[in-house]
Every structure is written in structure tokens, then in C-alpha cells.
Design a protein around this motif. Structure first.
Motif, PDB file in Angstrom:
ATOM      1  N   TYR A  17      -2.498   3.839 -10.781  1.00  0.00           N
ATOM      2  CA  TYR A  17      -2.065   3.604  -9.753  1.00  0.00           C
ATOM      3  C   TYR A  17      -2.244   5.167  -9.229  1.00  0.00           C
ATOM      4  O   TYR A  17      -2.270   5.893  -8.042  1.00  0.00           O
ATOM      5  N   ALA A  18      -2.948   6.308 -10.645  1.00  0.00           N
ATOM      6  CA  ALA A  18      -3.066   7.662  -9.730  1.00  0.00           C
ATOM      7  C   ALA A  18      -4.903   7.330  -9.382  1.00  0.00           C
ATOM      8  O   ALA A  18      -4.820   7.594  -8.385  1.00  0.00           O
ATOM      9  N   SER A  74      -6.369  -4.800  -5.407  1.00  0.00           N
ATOM     10  CA  SER A  74      -7.218  -5.323  -6.360  1.00  0.00           C
ATOM     11  C   SER A  74      -7.387  -4.319  -7.921  1.00  0.00           C
ATOM     12  O   SER A  74      -8.161  -4.052  -8.799  1.00  0.00           O
ATOM     13  N   ILE A  75      -7.305  -3.031  -7.391  1.00  0.00           N
ATOM     14  CA  ILE A  75      -7.424  -1.835  -8.925  1.00  0.00           C
ATOM     15  C   ILE A  75      -6.387  -2.029  -9.405  1.00  0.00           C
ATOM     16  O   ILE A  75      -5.978  -1.909 -11.132  1.00  0.00           O
ATOM     17  N   LEU A  76      -5.149  -2.732  -9.228  1.00  0.00           N
ATOM     18  CA  LEU A  76      -4.141  -2.398  -9.939  1.00  0.00           C
ATOM     19  C   LEU A  76      -3.793  -4.583 -10.247  1.00  0.00           C
ATOM     20  O   LEU A  76      -4.416  -5.485  -9.857  1.00  0.00           O
ATOM     21  N   PRO A  77      -3.141  -4.562 -11.387  1.00  0.00           N
ATOM     22  CA  PRO A  77      -3.047  -5.768 -11.518  1.00  0.00           C
ATOM     23  C   PRO A  77      -2.246  -6.566 -10.880  1.00  0.00           C
ATOM     24  O   PRO A  77      -0.718  -6.333 -10.039  1.00  0.00           O
ATOM     25  N   ALA A  78      -2.049  -8.028 -11.106  1.00  0.00           N
ATOM     26  CA  ALA A  78      -2.192  -8.218  -9.714  1.00  0.00           C
ATOM     27  C   ALA A  78      -0.342  -9.376  -9.683  1.00  0.00           C
ATOM     28  O   ALA A  78       0.298  -9.075  -8.923  1.00  0.00           O
ATOM     29  N   THR A  79       0.427  -8.624 -10.614  1.00  0.00           N
ATOM     30  CA  THR A  79       1.615  -8.834 -11.558  1.00  0.00           C
ATOM     31  C   THR A  79       2.464  -7.421 -10.857  1.00  0.00           C
ATOM     32  O   THR A  79       3.127  -7.596 -10.430  1.00  0.00           O
ATOM     33  N   GLU A  80       1.775  -6.351 -10.512  1.00  0.00           N
ATOM     34  CA  GLU A  80       2.120  -5.531  -9.815  1.00  0.00           C
ATOM     35  C   GLU A  80       1.844  -5.575  -7.675  1.00  0.00           C
ATOM     36  O   GLU A  80       3.300  -4.797  -6.918  1.00  0.00           O
ATOM     37  N   LEU A  81       1.283  -6.604  -7.615  1.00  0.00           N
ATOM     38  CA  LEU A  81       1.758  -6.859  -6.442  1.00  0.00           C
ATOM     39  C   LEU A  81       3.124  -7.946  -5.964  1.00  0.00           C
ATOM     40  O   LEU A  81       3.080  -8.553  -5.628  1.00  0.00           O
ATOM     41  N   LEU A 108       2.243  16.740 -17.229  1.00  0.00           N
ATOM     42  CA  LEU A 108       2.446  16.702 -18.741  1.00  0.00           C
ATOM     43  C   LEU A 108       0.723  16.634 -19.263  1.00  0.00           C
ATOM     44  O   LEU A 108       0.618  16.223 -20.159  1.00  0.00           O
ATOM     45  N   GLY A 109       0.109  16.659 -18.604  1.00  0.00           N
ATOM     46  CA  GLY A 109      -1.426  15.818 -18.844  1.00  0.00           C
ATOM     47  C   GLY A 109      -1.758  14.287 -19.011  1.00  0.00           C
ATOM     48  O   GLY A 109      -0.657  13.227 -19.289  1.00  0.00           O
ATOM     49  N   GLU A 110      -2.715  14.413 -19.210  1.00  0.00           N
ATOM     50  CA  GLU A 110      -3.537  12.896 -18.536  1.00  0.00           C
ATOM     51  C   GLU A 110      -2.837  12.115 -19.786  1.00  0.00           C
ATOM     52  O   GLU A 110      -2.523  10.897 -19.586  1.00  0.00           O
ATOM     53  N   ALA A 111      -2.485  12.188 -20.462  1.00  0.00           N
ATOM     54  CA  ALA A 111      -2.614  11.702 -22.343  1.00  0.00           C
ATOM     55  C   ALA A 111      -0.858  11.131 -22.238  1.00  0.00           C
ATOM     56  O   ALA A 111      -1.004  10.233 -22.804  1.00  0.00           O
ATOM     57  N   ALA A 112       0.217  11.587 -20.928  1.00  0.00           N
ATOM     58  CA  ALA A 112       1.188  11.163 -21.675  1.00  0.00           C
ATOM     59  C   ALA A 112       1.682  10.685 -20.262  1.00  0.00           C
ATOM     60  O   ALA A 112       2.482   9.396 -21.048  1.00  0.00           O
ATOM     61  N   LEU A 113       0.594   9.575 -19.506  1.00  0.00           N
ATOM     62  CA  LEU A 113       0.963   8.860 -18.994  1.00  0.00           C
ATOM     63  C   LEU A 113       0.548   6.977 -19.511  1.00  0.00           C
ATOM     64  O   LEU A 113      -0.556   6.872 -20.533  1.00  0.00           O
ATOM     65  N   SER A 114       0.586   6.360 -19.020  1.00  0.00           N
ATOM     66  CA  SER A 114       0.381   4.867 -20.083  1.00  0.00           C
ATOM     67  C   SER A 114      -1.205   4.099 -19.212  1.00  0.00           C
ATOM     68  O   SER A 114      -1.088   5.138 -18.004  1.00  0.00           O
ATOM     69  N   GLU A 115      -1.157   3.329 -19.372  1.00  0.00           N
ATOM     70  CA  GLU A 115      -2.124   2.805 -18.957  1.00  0.00           C
ATOM     71  C   GLU A 115      -1.905   2.881 -17.191  1.00  0.00           C
ATOM     72  O   GLU A 115      -2.800   3.097 -16.276  1.00  0.00           O
ATOM     73  N   LEU A 116      -1.160   1.837 -16.983  1.00  0.00           N
ATOM     74  CA  LEU A 116       0.031   1.532 -15.770  1.00  0.00           C
ATOM     75  C   LEU A 116      -0.718   2.753 -14.615  1.00  0.00           C
ATOM     76  O   LEU A 116      -0.546   2.349 -13.318  1.00  0.00           O
ATOM     77  N   LEU A 121       0.724  -1.544  -0.059  1.00  0.00           N
ATOM     78  CA  LEU A 121      -0.090   0.385   0.392  1.00  0.00           C
ATOM     79  C   LEU A 121       0.452   1.502  -0.075  1.00  0.00           C
ATOM     80  O   LEU A 121       0.522   2.313  -0.808  1.00  0.00           O
ATOM     81  N   PHE A 122       2.384   1.455   0.238  1.00  0.00           N
ATOM     82  CA  PHE A 122       3.119   2.371   0.937  1.00  0.00           C
ATOM     83  C   PHE A 122       3.280   2.461  -0.453  1.00  0.00           C
ATOM     84  O   PHE A 122       2.928   4.096  -0.680  1.00  0.00           O
ATOM     85  N   ALA A 123       3.984   1.320  -1.172  1.00  0.00           N
ATOM     86  CA  ALA A 123       4.840   1.930  -2.670  1.00  0.00           C
ATOM     87  C   ALA A 123       3.457   2.071  -4.105  1.00  0.00           C
ATOM     88  O   ALA A 123       3.839   3.327  -4.441  1.00  0.00           O
ATOM     89  N   ALA A 124       2.149   1.963  -3.181  1.00  0.00           N
ATOM     90  CA  ALA A 124       1.240   1.939  -4.464  1.00  0.00           C
ATOM     91  C   ALA A 124       0.804   3.324  -4.523  1.00  0.00           C
ATOM     92  O   ALA A 124       0.633   4.633  -5.258  1.00  0.00           O
ATOM     93  N   TYR A 125       0.885   4.058  -3.447  1.00  0.00           N
ATOM     94  CA  TYR A 125       0.459   4.889  -2.855  1.00  0.00           C
ATOM     95  C   TYR A 125       1.455   5.587  -3.121  1.00  0.00           C
ATOM     96  O   TYR A 125       0.895   7.295  -4.078  1.00  0.00           O
ATOM     97  N   ALA A 126       2.436   5.961  -2.600  1.00  0.00           N
ATOM     98  CA  ALA A 126       3.892   6.878  -3.432  1.00  0.00           C
ATOM     99  C   ALA A 126       3.891   7.145  -4.796  1.00  0.00           C
ATOM    100  O   ALA A 126       4.122   7.461  -5.307  1.00  0.00           O
ATOM    101  N   GLN A 127       3.985   5.816  -5.541  1.00  0.00           N
ATOM    102  CA  GLN A 127       3.636   5.584  -7.453  1.00  0.00           C
ATOM    103  C   GLN A 127       2.707   6.775  -7.303  1.00  0.00           C
ATOM    104  O   GLN A 127       2.817   7.270  -8.848  1.00  0.00           O
ATOM    105  N   GLY A 128       1.208   6.030  -6.791  1.00  0.00           N
ATOM    106  CA  GLY A 128       0.242   6.754  -7.262  1.00  0.00           C
ATOM    107  C   GLY A 128      -0.354   8.541  -7.344  1.00  0.00           C
ATOM    108  O   GLY A 128      -0.073   8.944  -8.109  1.00  0.00           O
ATOM    109  N   LYS A 129       0.576   8.559  -6.169  1.00  0.00           N
ATOM    110  CA  LYS A 129       0.953  10.291  -6.360  1.00  0.00           C
ATOM    111  C   LYS A 129       2.150  11.195  -7.516  1.00  0.00           C
ATOM    112  O   LYS A 129       1.858  11.983  -7.580  1.00  0.00           O
ATOM    113  N   GLU A 130       3.161  10.080  -7.382  1.00  0.00           N
ATOM    114  CA  GLU A 130       3.789  10.718  -8.786  1.00  0.00           C
ATOM    115  C   GLU A 130       3.303  10.337  -9.867  1.00  0.00           C
ATOM    116  O   GLU A 130       3.428  11.459 -10.588  1.00  0.00           O
TER     117      GLU A 130
END
Length: 459
Positions: free
Chosen positions: A401-402, A435-442, A389-397, A372-381
Motif C-alpha cells: 500500500y505504501a 495491479s500493484i495490490l493483490p486482486a483480493t484487495e479490490l 515505527l520503521g519499515e520493519a514494523a509493517l506487514s507485507e500488505l 483508488l481513493f481507498a487504496a491511496y488513503a491506506q497507503g498514506k496511513e
């Protein structure tokens, strides 16, 4: 035979100089009798030969140098203690202010206490459930720990303090649990809020409440936390109770120290606070802990408002050195209407690993906490990138995270001040969010826990 002196030399603010005194000791209590027969209390601050500097507990107005008498009582400040303190409300000097009778004491204890022998300390290791997910799930409080809350002016630390006092419990034990709540230098409105909240919810029955108001003398402000800790030591180490001590607001206590120090014309340290601020705070904080020879314990949550939200200010800075972590309230989250606005990333409980896991909370706790710590930090980033950069510059992943960061603040951190969540509920909400994130990210959780706890839609 108690001697009386009519040798008051001068009065300056809360200080008074008495000459030609014999056999008086540092910290000894005294009484000043005015010409009209009224009595005011004082305490010895300094002894220099036959000259004694005392500090008044009440106002110095009306003290006549020539006709007032001073007598010293041959004892330091103590407090009558008994189990009848539970459910009672006291002033900062330990006088009942709830209209009830005086306490019939089992004994009287010196309010300055004694430091706990480090060799007699037992290591904090039992989980305390506060019912607040951001604390229980991510910055776990452990029995015997000192975990301060760093707040800012206008942030709702009073509501969070009342919530913790109401909800806290030690799981899986028959031991009695008590709360000692010391409100230092607060307004009438805040005092009324605490008293009413504890009465309405029934929490007052297991609470000892000390109320020191902003218009009370500074010297009383210095005694209040010591009174509270003396009551806690009695309940914990003589009656084998688990005691949670909440002190709010330590900043008001430090301001009172500064006021007294400047009245004594001491050389100031950082930002005008006395050079011994660290030592003085340590004499309070170090009274918390567990003892090997006792079933009881004192867990402490000091609350302090950081002037200008500055973590490097002497009060939070020195508190951080002495205590085992900190819970930080965020103005940004408060503006977003997150309640309580706990900023989990800079918050830290240094003993959290000791109070979680199989037999204490649940086997998956450590893994989910780290994830949860790691995912929240990545989401804030990701959210910061989106702003630049705008939403269009972000990948699906990145977008996932956002989304996770927003949902985490909305459902995990923000729970209001009335919700009391069990540790199982807190962990379940954590899995729901993951469960919002893909299981491969856990990657920080063991596969068997993912299999067991992750909602099936995400696997």
C-alpha cells in the motif's frame, strides 16, 4: 437632457459626495468632467435624499471640487456583446486591449445579470474532460457545475488554470465549446503568461480573456468577474455554447470588496470583510448552471488563494458553502515536485457521480474511483506508520500500500502541465496502479470489471 451638477461636496479616496441631485438611482453610471476637459467615470453607491455617494473608476487625483462637473447617464453599467468577443482580450472594464477594433454589439447586457430561476435550472449531468487525471478520474467536473480550486500563495494554480482552459472539452457532443477567462488583480508577469500561453497553443481562438491588473482601481476589480459572466451568459444562453468560466483570483476580488467597504465606513464582518461577502460571492457563483430552455451552459472554476493556507478563512469557507465541492492544491506535494500538486483526499466534487459511468465515461469508472481513493488513503496511513515505527514494523500488505501511494502520486497525479490525458488513458493508468495490490484487495470493484480491465500479471 442630461443635467450637470457642480455640487461636489468632498472626495475621500475612491469616493465622492455630490449634493442637491435629482432622480438618480442606485448603481447608475456617471461622468466627472475636470476643468481641463478630461472625463472620469463613476458609479452611484448610495442615494440619501438629494445626496449621492459615488465611487470613482479611476484615480481621484486632480478633481477640483469647485470647477469639476458631474453628470449622471441614467443607465447602469452594461457591456456590448457579440460572437466577435471570441479570440479577443479585454480590460477588466470590457475595453479591448489587444490592439483590435471595438466590438460591434449584437446587444448590450447589464453586467449585474439576473439570478437564474431555480425552477428553470437543469441538473448538471454531462462529463467535461479537462485532461487532468486527478480531476477527471477522481473529482469529475460536470457541465453546469461550480468547482473551485483552493490554492495557496506561490502554488502553481495559474499553470493549472491555463492547462484546464486549453484542454477542456465536452465529449460526445457537437455543441460549440468556449472559455471565458477572467484574471482578477494579477501581475503583469501573470497576465503575460496567460496571453502568451493561449496564443501559442491556439486556445485563444475559442477564449474571451479579461485582464485586470493589480495596479488597476479596486472598483474595476469588482466589475471584472461580472463582465466575464455577462460574456459567458450571452455565449451560453443566446448562442447555445458550452462555456467554461475560469475566475482567478477570487481572493483579490474579495480584498477589493473589503477596500471599498472600509472606504464607505461599513461595519466590518469576519476578518474585516464586509458582512455581505457571502451574498456577493453567491451573486457571482449562482450565474453558472444549465437552463432547461437552452442548449448552452456555464460551468465555473473559480480559483482562490487561501491566506496562510487556511481553509477556514472566510473566502474559501463561504465559497465552499455556495459551490459543489473543491479541488485543493497541496504545498507538501508541490515540494515533492508533483505537478499539478492536487491533493485528491480532501478534494471533492459533489456532482462526480452524475457525470460518470456507462455512456458518459466508462462503466468501471465509479468502482475504480472508489478503489483508488481507498487504496491511496491506506497507503498514506502506511507511510505515516513507517515514519513512526520503521519499515520493519509493517506487514507485507502495508508495504504494498505504501508503494501504491508513491506510485499513485508519481504516475497518476503528477502528469505535468502539457499532458492532455483522455478519460480512457486516466482509467488505464488507474488499473495499472491497482495491479500493484493483490486482486483480493479490490473489494470496491465488480468482479467482471476486474476480469476485463485488470492487467493479467496481477490476477
Amino acid at each position: 437632457m442630461i443635467k450637470e451638477y457642480r455640487t461636489i461636496q468632498e472626495v475621500a479616496g475612491p469616493l465622492m459626495l455630490v449634493k442637491d441631485v435629482e432622480g438618480v438611482a442606485f448603481n447608475e453610471l456617471g461622468e466627472i468632467e475636470l476643468p481641463d476637459g478630461s472625463v472620469r467615470r463613476c458609479k452611484v453607491l448610495e442615494v440619501n435624499g438629494s445626496n449621492v455617494l459615488v465611487q470613482l473608476f479611476e484615480s481621484s487625483t486632480g478633481i477640483n471640487l469647485e470647477h469639476s462637473k458631474v453628470r449622471f447617464l441614467g443607465k447602469s453599467q452594461d457591456m456590448p456583446v457579440s460572437e466577435d468577443m471570441l479570440g479577443r482580450i479585454f480590460s477588466g472594464m470590457g475595453t479591448p486591449i489587444d490592439g483590435g477594433p471595438s466590438i460591434i454589439p449584437d446587444k448590450r447586457m447589464d453586467i449585474n445579470g439576473l439570478p437564474m430561476n431555480p425552477a428553470a435550472r437543469d441538473y448538471p449531468s454531462e462529463f467535461i474532460q479537462t485532461g487532468v487525471s486527478a480531476i477527471d478520474g477522481l473529482n469529475t467536473l460536470v457541465r453546469g457545475q461550480k468547482l473551485p480550486i483552493f490554492s495557496g500563495s506561490g502554488l502553481p494554480h495559474a499553470k493549472l488554470a491555463a492547462q484546464i482552459a486549453r484542454q477542456a472539452k465536452v465529449l460526445g457532443t457537437d455543441s460549440k465549446f468556449a472559455v471565458v477567462f477572467a484574471a482578477i488583480g494579477i501581475t503583469f508577469e501573470e497576465a503575460d503568461f496567460f496571453i502568451e500561453d493561449f496564443r501559442v497553443t491556439g486556445a485563444l481562438d475559442r477564449t474571451v480573456l479579461f485582464i485586470n491588473l493589480a495596479n488597476d482601481p479596486a472598483i474595476e476589480r469588482i466589475s471584472t468577474p461580472r463582465m466575464a459572466l455577462t460574456a459567458a451568459e450571452y455565449l451560453a444562453f443566446e448562442k447555445d455554447m458550452h462555456v467554461l468560466v475560469i475566475l482567478t483570483d477570487i481572493t483579490n476580488y474579495a480584498e477589493a470588496l473589503r477596500e471599498v467597504s472600509s472606504a464607505r465606513k461599513e461595519v466590518p464582518g469576519r476578518r474585516g470583510y464586509p458582512g455581505y461577502l457571502y451574498t456577493d460571492l453567491a451573486t457571482l457563483y449562482e450565474r453558472a448552471g444549465r437552463r432547461k430552455d437552452s442548449g448552452g451552459s456555464i460551468t465555473m472554476i473559480p480559483i482562490l488563494t487561501m491566506p496562510e493556507d487556511d481553509k477556514t478563512h472566510p473566502i474559501p469557507d463561504l465559497t465552499g458553502y455556495i459551490t459543489e465541492g473543491q479541488i485543493i492544491l497541496s504545498r507538501e506535494l508541490y515540494r515533492k515536485d508533483v505537478t499539478p500538486p492536487i491533493d485528491v483526499l480532501p478534494s471533492l466534487s459533489r456532482l462526480k457521480d452524475k457525470g460518470i459511468g456507462e455512456g458518459k465515461t466508462r462503466a468501471d469508472h465509479a468502482g475504480t474511483m472508489n478503489q483508488l481513493f481507498a487504496a491511496y488513503a491506506q497507503g498514506k496511513e502506511a507511510k505515516e506508520l513507517m515514519t513512526i515505527l520503521g519499515e520493519a514494523a509493517l506487514s507485507e500488505l502495508d508495504l504494498l500500500y505504501a508503494k501504491f501511494a508513491d506510485e499513485f502520486e508519481k504516475h497518476y497525479v503528477s502528469q505535468g502541465y502539457e499532458t492532455d490525458r483522455s478519460i480512457e488513458e486516466t482509467l488505464s493508468i488507474g488499473w495499472e496502479l491497482l495491479s500493484i495490490l493483490p486482486a483480493t484487495e479490490l473489494k470496491r470493484i465488480r468482479p467482471e470489471f476486474i476480469e476485463k480491465y485488470l492487467p493479467k500479471k496481477a490476477q
